[in-house]
Design an enzyme around this catalytic site. Structure first.
Site, PDB file in Angstrom:
ATOM      1  N   GLU A 113       5.808  -9.915  25.199  1.00 36.26           N
ATOM      2  CA  GLU A 113       6.646 -11.021  25.682  1.00 36.26           C
ATOM      3  C   GLU A 113       6.312 -12.310  24.946  1.00 36.26           C
ATOM      4  O   GLU A 113       5.189 -12.497  24.485  1.00 36.26           O
ATOM      5  CB  GLU A 113       6.383 -11.233  27.179  1.00 36.26           C
ATOM      6  CG  GLU A 113       7.378 -10.545  28.090  1.00 36.26           C
ATOM      7  CD  GLU A 113       8.710 -11.286  28.211  1.00 36.26           C
ATOM      8  OE1 GLU A 113       9.084 -12.066  27.304  1.00 36.26           O
ATOM      9  OE2 GLU A 113       9.376 -11.082  29.236  1.00 36.26           O
ATOM     10  N   ASP A 114       7.282 -13.194  24.883  1.00 39.19           N
ATOM     11  CA  ASP A 114       7.045 -14.520  24.335  1.00 39.19           C
ATOM     12  C   ASP A 114       6.263 -15.382  25.324  1.00 39.19           C
ATOM     13  O   ASP A 114       5.281 -16.019  24.977  1.00 39.19           O
ATOM     14  CB  ASP A 114       8.374 -15.201  23.950  1.00 39.19           C
ATOM     15  CG  ASP A 114       9.424 -15.119  25.060  1.00 39.19           C
ATOM     16  OD1 ASP A 114       9.170 -14.532  26.132  1.00 39.19           O
ATOM     17  OD2 ASP A 114      10.534 -15.655  24.845  1.00 39.19           O
ATOM     18  N   ASP A 152       6.397 -16.896  32.793  1.00 42.07           N
ATOM     19  CA  ASP A 152       6.602 -18.111  33.567  1.00 42.07           C
ATOM     20  C   ASP A 152       6.403 -17.731  35.039  1.00 42.07           C
ATOM     21  O   ASP A 152       5.277 -17.627  35.506  1.00 42.07           O
ATOM     22  CB  ASP A 152       8.022 -18.588  33.229  1.00 42.07           C
ATOM     23  CG  ASP A 152       8.350 -19.960  33.751  1.00 42.07           C
ATOM     24  OD1 ASP A 152       7.491 -20.838  33.687  1.00 42.07           O
ATOM     25  OD2 ASP A 152       9.496 -20.160  34.216  1.00 42.07           O
ATOM     26  N   PHE A 161       8.216 -27.312  28.969  1.00 39.18           N
ATOM     27  CA  PHE A 161       9.203 -26.443  28.349  1.00 39.18           C
ATOM     28  C   PHE A 161       8.953 -26.377  26.843  1.00 39.18           C
ATOM     29  O   PHE A 161       9.033 -27.383  26.147  1.00 39.18           O
ATOM     30  CB  PHE A 161      10.623 -26.928  28.637  1.00 39.18           C
ATOM     31  CG  PHE A 161      11.637 -25.882  28.295  1.00 39.18           C
ATOM     32  CD1 PHE A 161      11.923 -24.866  29.192  1.00 39.18           C
ATOM     33  CD2 PHE A 161      12.270 -25.878  27.061  1.00 39.18           C
ATOM     34  CE1 PHE A 161      12.826 -23.860  28.875  1.00 39.18           C
ATOM     35  CE2 PHE A 161      13.182 -24.884  26.728  1.00 39.18           C
ATOM     36  CZ  PHE A 161      13.458 -23.874  27.645  1.00 39.18           C
ATOM     37  N   ARG A 191      14.290 -21.178  17.835  1.00 36.18           N
ATOM     38  CA  ARG A 191      13.521 -19.924  17.850  1.00 36.18           C
ATOM     39  C   ARG A 191      12.737 -19.745  16.558  1.00 36.18           C
ATOM     40  O   ARG A 191      11.690 -19.105  16.534  1.00 36.18           O
ATOM     41  CB  ARG A 191      14.466 -18.721  18.005  1.00 36.18           C
ATOM     42  CG  ARG A 191      15.118 -18.610  19.361  1.00 36.18           C
ATOM     43  CD  ARG A 191      15.816 -17.266  19.488  1.00 36.18           C
ATOM     44  NE  ARG A 191      16.752 -17.191  20.588  1.00 36.18           N
ATOM     45  CZ  ARG A 191      16.425 -16.932  21.854  1.00 36.18           C
ATOM     46  NH1 ARG A 191      15.174 -16.735  22.185  1.00 36.18           N
ATOM     47  NH2 ARG A 191      17.346 -16.877  22.800  1.00 36.18           N
TER      48      ARG A 191
HETATM   49  P1  IMP Z   1       9.959 -15.431  34.142  1.00 32.05           P
HETATM   50  O1  IMP Z   1      10.721 -14.260  34.654  1.00 32.05           O
HETATM   51  O2  IMP Z   1      10.096 -16.647  35.023  1.00 32.05           O
HETATM   52  O3  IMP Z   1       8.501 -15.132  33.844  1.00 32.05           O
HETATM   53  O4  IMP Z   1      10.718 -15.888  32.851  1.00 32.05           O
HETATM   54  C1  IMP Z   1      10.312 -15.660  31.601  1.00 32.05           C
HETATM   55  C2  IMP Z   1      11.427 -15.989  30.634  1.00 32.05           C
HETATM   56  O5  IMP Z   1      11.944 -17.324  30.837  1.00 32.05           O
HETATM   57  C3  IMP Z   1      10.862 -15.978  29.253  1.00 32.05           C
HETATM   58  O6  IMP Z   1      10.923 -14.691  28.679  1.00 32.05           O
HETATM   59  C4  IMP Z   1      11.727 -16.990  28.527  1.00 32.05           C
HETATM   60  O7  IMP Z   1      12.883 -16.368  28.048  1.00 32.05           O
HETATM   61  C5  IMP Z   1      12.101 -17.998  29.603  1.00 32.05           C
HETATM   62  N1  IMP Z   1      11.202 -19.191  29.562  1.00 32.05           N
HETATM   63  C6  IMP Z   1      10.258 -19.530  30.460  1.00 32.05           C
HETATM   64  N2  IMP Z   1       9.625 -20.671  30.122  1.00 32.05           N
HETATM   65  C7  IMP Z   1      10.175 -21.055  28.955  1.00 32.05           C
HETATM   66  C8  IMP Z   1       9.928 -22.171  28.053  1.00 32.05           C
HETATM   67  O8  IMP Z   1       9.062 -23.037  28.253  1.00 32.05           O
HETATM   68  N3  IMP Z   1      10.693 -22.223  26.926  1.00 32.05           N
HETATM   69  C9  IMP Z   1      11.660 -21.295  26.657  1.00 32.05           C
HETATM   70  N4  IMP Z   1      11.915 -20.241  27.439  1.00 32.05           N
HETATM   71  C10 IMP Z   1      11.184 -20.121  28.575  1.00 32.05           C
HETATM   72 MG    MG Z   2      11.302 -13.492  27.199  1.00 29.35          MG
END
Ligand code: IMP
Ligand code: MG
Length: 174
Positions: free
Chosen positions: A97-98, A101, A151, A164
């Site tokens: 994963e990138d 969150d 962010f 990206r």
């Molecule tokens: P989660 O399900 O809340 O953990 O969401 C994760 C996804 O939200 C990541 O795979 C990203 O695509 C997006 N995301 C969360 N934080 C950021 C950020 O700071 N920048 C860009 N995308 C984010």
């Molecule tokens: Mg992602």
């Protein structure tokens, strides 16, 4: 108008960290093959760089997910937009994963992918925002950088589909 972007993690530091994670995975999976799963689109830059730093045999697959509307987001239900091409049966899987969150996406993905009988399944993320975690049960095995609740963009992460391709992690100054 161009947004102003402040560097949070430099290109050099990201590269160094990916080499370290690659070495660690190579040790942990000695004698095995790893099957990397990329969550598109954000995970693609990290996964490609990471794969290059892993010395055990690597195979790769890709999937794309999207959250259902705002109402159901809290349920953590995500829709599989593009599923994997290969079965996971018997494989040693690492989800790449990138960023993690809330952890909702991963928590859902884990449940779905575990049902496909992999031999093992672990999680690797370039970035982690631990303060934001809602799904506390999600255990992340490999973390590049823990970052504050800001962010971020770059290295696969976007702001309205932009940035990206930045080779570093930055914060958009709004
Ligand atoms: P989660 O399900 O809340 O953990 O969401 C994760 C996804 O939200 C990541 O795979 C990203 O695509 C997006 N995301 C969360 N934080 C950021 C950020 O700071 N920048 C860009 N995308 C984010
Ligand atoms: Mg992602």
């Amino acid at each position: 108008m161009e947004d102003k972007i402040r560097v949070l993690v430099s290109e050099e530091d990201v590269d160094k960290k990916i080499r370290e994670i690659g070495e660690q995975i190579s040790k942990d999976y000695a004698g095995k093959c790893v099957h990397l799963i990329c969550v598109l689109k954000g995970g693609v830059f990290f996964m490609c760089e990471l794969a290059k730093r892993i010395s055990v045999p690597v195979s790769m697959d890709f999937m794309s997910v999207s959250s259902y509307g705002a109402d159901t987001k809290s349920s953590g239900v995500v829709k599989i937009v593009k599923d994997l091409d290969e079965p996971l049966e018997g494989k040693d899987v690492i989800i790449v994963e990138d960023i993690i969150d809330s952890g909702r996406t991963l928590s859902y993905l884990l449940e779905v992918l575990k049902q496909r009988n992999p031999n093992s399944i672990h999680i690797c993320t370039l970035l982690d925002k631990p303060e934001r975690r809602v799904k506390k049960q999600v255990v992340v095995d490999y973390v590049g950088f823990e970052i504050p609740d800001e962010f971020v963009v770059g290295y696969g992460l976007d702001y309205a589909q932009k940035y990206r391709n930045l080779p570093y992690i930055g914060v958009v100054e709004l």
